[in-house]
Design an enzyme around this catalytic site. Structure first.
Site, PDB file in Angstrom:
ATOM      1  N   SER A 151     -29.092  87.577  30.892  1.00 21.17           N
ATOM      2  CA  SER A 151     -28.902  86.404  31.761  1.00 21.17           C
ATOM      3  C   SER A 151     -29.651  86.579  33.079  1.00 21.17           C
ATOM      4  O   SER A 151     -30.308  85.651  33.571  1.00 21.17           O
ATOM      5  CB  SER A 151     -27.411  86.221  32.064  1.00 21.17           C
ATOM      6  OG  SER A 151     -26.712  85.868  30.898  1.00 21.17           O
TER       7      SER A 151
ATOM      8  N   ARG B  81     -28.582  73.854  17.534  1.00 26.46           N
ATOM      9  CA  ARG B  81     -27.611  73.946  18.637  1.00 26.46           C
ATOM     10  C   ARG B  81     -27.612  72.679  19.498  1.00 26.46           C
ATOM     11  O   ARG B  81     -28.644  72.040  19.686  1.00 26.46           O
ATOM     12  CB  ARG B  81     -27.908  75.191  19.478  1.00 26.46           C
ATOM     13  CG  ARG B  81     -27.777  76.453  18.617  1.00 26.46           C
ATOM     14  CD  ARG B  81     -28.017  77.710  19.386  1.00 26.46           C
ATOM     15  NE  ARG B  81     -27.011  77.919  20.408  1.00 26.46           N
ATOM     16  CZ  ARG B  81     -27.055  78.914  21.293  1.00 26.46           C
ATOM     17  NH1 ARG B  81     -28.069  79.762  21.281  1.00 26.46           N
ATOM     18  NH2 ARG B  81     -26.107  79.044  22.185  1.00 26.46           N
TER      19      ARG B  81
ATOM     20  N   SER C 209     -19.507  76.334  30.566  1.00 25.85           N
ATOM     21  CA  SER C 209     -20.836  76.799  30.171  1.00 25.85           C
ATOM     22  C   SER C 209     -21.688  77.113  31.392  1.00 25.85           C
ATOM     23  O   SER C 209     -22.020  76.244  32.185  1.00 25.85           O
ATOM     24  CB  SER C 209     -21.530  75.732  29.324  1.00 25.85           C
ATOM     25  OG  SER C 209     -22.908  76.050  29.195  1.00 25.85           O
TER      26      SER C 209
ATOM     27  N   ASP D 185     -19.802  86.340  24.757  1.00 26.15           N
ATOM     28  CA  ASP D 185     -20.764  86.908  23.804  1.00 26.15           C
ATOM     29  C   ASP D 185     -20.249  88.172  23.128  1.00 26.15           C
ATOM     30  O   ASP D 185     -20.915  88.717  22.243  1.00 26.15           O
ATOM     31  CB  ASP D 185     -22.083  87.223  24.526  1.00 26.15           C
ATOM     32  CG  ASP D 185     -22.808  85.957  24.952  1.00 26.15           C
ATOM     33  OD1 ASP D 185     -22.583  84.890  24.342  1.00 26.15           O
ATOM     34  OD2 ASP D 185     -23.604  86.032  25.917  1.00 26.15           O
TER      35      ASP D 185
ATOM     36  N   ARG E   5     -26.285  89.115  17.532  1.00 28.71           N
ATOM     37  CA  ARG E   5     -24.994  89.778  17.782  1.00 28.71           C
ATOM     38  C   ARG E   5     -24.193  89.993  16.492  1.00 28.71           C
ATOM     39  O   ARG E   5     -23.377  90.897  16.414  1.00 28.71           O
ATOM     40  CB  ARG E   5     -24.186  89.012  18.827  1.00 28.71           C
ATOM     41  CG  ARG E   5     -24.923  88.930  20.179  1.00 28.71           C
ATOM     42  CD  ARG E   5     -24.018  88.616  21.342  1.00 28.71           C
ATOM     43  NE  ARG E   5     -24.796  88.110  22.467  1.00 28.71           N
ATOM     44  CZ  ARG E   5     -25.498  88.861  23.314  1.00 28.71           C
ATOM     45  NH1 ARG E   5     -25.515  90.171  23.184  1.00 28.71           N
ATOM     46  NH2 ARG E   5     -26.188  88.305  24.299  1.00 28.71           N
TER      47      ARG E   5
END
Ligand code: S3P
Length: 441
Positions: free
Chosen positions: A23, A123, A168, A321, A401
């Site tokens: 990020s 998405r 978000s 996450d 992930r």
């Protein structure tokens, strides 16, 4: 596809250093590219997602160069001076690149087309299209508000006050970044706090930004537009989301004692450590310090007998996450782990609730999939059976992930866990397999 079987192995010993925070790396490139003059970044994550951001900023006029491992130099163009990209911006697998860059383009007089891989193209982008349309940007999106899409920025854009309908950080950041080149004050109201790297870094680059709490306790973030950003030297701390795979691996593999260096511990990111400790995990923080304005420590993790837990849904944004890794820990714990309030996991790189439920079941875990979470009955430390008898590799659906979580599950299994494709790991953690093999050696 590059399949691999992760065999039972361990213990994990020694010390490893996780790569830079994803990020923070995205934001470091974007803001450097908007400052006037030369910024330097060290510890940058050189994963495919961040490289997609770097290419996009180059395509819009910034000079972005790699000097050495994790060391980058950026000459920015200045807020308001992004150039029209000459070809579509290929965002690969990266939702963060897509949504944050849509924010930047939305308030510049340019048009950009965004494309992505099969995962990203599924998405939802409506969550950023909505506020950015209110600011004056125009969109032509694929069905359901998806990629590929074309965005025509507004000049000047209109400042808005936007209350986030979903927790978000990507939506919050898209609006704040659009606000950078919008005359007046743009406001984002955040009822549920999410990662605050954008706020910290925007302030660090000299933007006029304020954060207050309203009467209901919601965060009210304002940014004054037509900002001038000053170039910075940025040191990116290690990624707690990458560390999480090694934390869980060391906790579940008997005999492990692993030092994970340089882990970012921003409170908006560290929920998983809190939950794993509550399950009985021994995770010690050593050498606590500040790196680039973010708290960082080395984590000493020892194999621990874990207990199932009911995870407080309020913690979800601070570990959003890390649920795939947590589900693996739960599968090896004593008793039942219950998670809820995780609807957002269904719109990540894959539907992480259904994909992890299927993957863990294939590996021999007892899992129940609910609408908004998983319920997992752990083995109490007994290894999982593995995927060899159960017929084949787990499907990772282009989700890094999932691949890393199931690799970790393989270490604590009898026959190993075969993962259908390890390539997506390079989006966020290109050194994962080498570090894992090293810690096991
Ligand atoms: C991110 C925010 C989170 C997270 C993603 C990175 C960011 O997404 O899942 O990996 O850098 O802002 P949401 O904000 O959409 O939950």
């Amino acid at each position: 596809m590059r399949a691999r079987r992760f065999l039972p192995a361990g213990p994990l010993k020694g010390r490893i250093r996780v790569p830079g925070d994803k990020s923070i790396s995205h934001r470091a490139i974007m803001l450097s590219a908007l400052a006037v003059g030369e910024s330097r970044i060290t510890g940058l994550l050189e994963g495919e997602d961040v490289l997609a951001t770097a290419s996009a900023m180059r395509a819009m006029g910034a000079t972005v160069e790699r000097l050495g491992e994790g060391e980058w130099q950026v000459y920015g163009v200045g807020v308001g001076s992004l150039l029209q990209p000459q070809s579509p911006l290929d965002m690969g697998n990266s939702g963060t690149s897509t949504r944050l860059l849509m924010g930047l383009v939305a308030s510049h007089p340019i048009t950009a087309m965004f494309t992505g891989d099969a995962s990203l193209s599924k998405r939802p982008m409506g969550r950023v299209i909505e506020p950015l349309s209110q600011m004056g940007a125009a969109f032509e999106a694929s069905e359901g508000g998806r990629l590929p899409l074309t965005l025509r920025g507004a000049s000047p854009a209109v400042p808005i006050t936007y209350r986030l309908p979903v927790a978000s950080a990507q939506v919050k950041s898209a609006v704040l970044l659009a606000g950078l080149n919008t005359p007046g004050i743009t406001t984002v109201i955040e009822p549920v706090p999410t990662r605050d790297h954008s706020e910290r870094m925007l302030a660090g680059f000299g933007a006029e930004l304020s954060v207050d709490l309203d009467a209901d306790g919601a965060r009210v973030i304002t940014i004054r537009g037509e900002a001038e950003l000053k170039p910075q030297a940025i040191e990116v701390p290690g990624d707690p989301s990458s560390a999480a795979f090694f934390i869980v691996a060391a906790l579940i593999v008997p005999g492990s004692e692993l030092l994970i260096e340089n882990v970012g511990l921003n409170p908006t990111r560290s929920g998983v450590i809190e939950v794993l400790r509550a399950m009985g995990g021994q995770i010690e923080e050593l050498n606590l310090r500040l790196v680039g304005g973010e708290p960082v420590a080395d984590l000493l993790v020892r194999h621990s007998a874990l207990n199932g837990i009911e995870v407080d849904p309020a913690l979800a944004p601070s570990m959003i996450d890390e649920f795939p890794a947590l589900f693996v820990a739960a599968a090896l714990a004593q008793g039942r782990t219950v998670t809820s309030g995780l609807d957002e996991l269904r719109v990540k790189e894959s539907d992480r609730l259904s994909v992890m439920a299927a993957a863990l079941a294939l590996a021999g875990a007892r899992v129940e999939e609910r609408e908004d979470g998983l319920v997992i009955q752990g083995t109490g430390g007994e290894p999982l059976s593995g995927t060899i008898e159960s017929g084949g590799p787990v499907a990772t659906h282009l989700d890094h992930r999932i691949a890393m979580s199931m690799a970790v599950a393989g270490l604590a299994s009898r026959s190993g866990v075969e993962v259908d494709d390890t390539r997506p790991i390079a989006t966020s953690f290109p050194t994962f397999e080498a570090l894992l093999d090293g810690a096991l050696a």
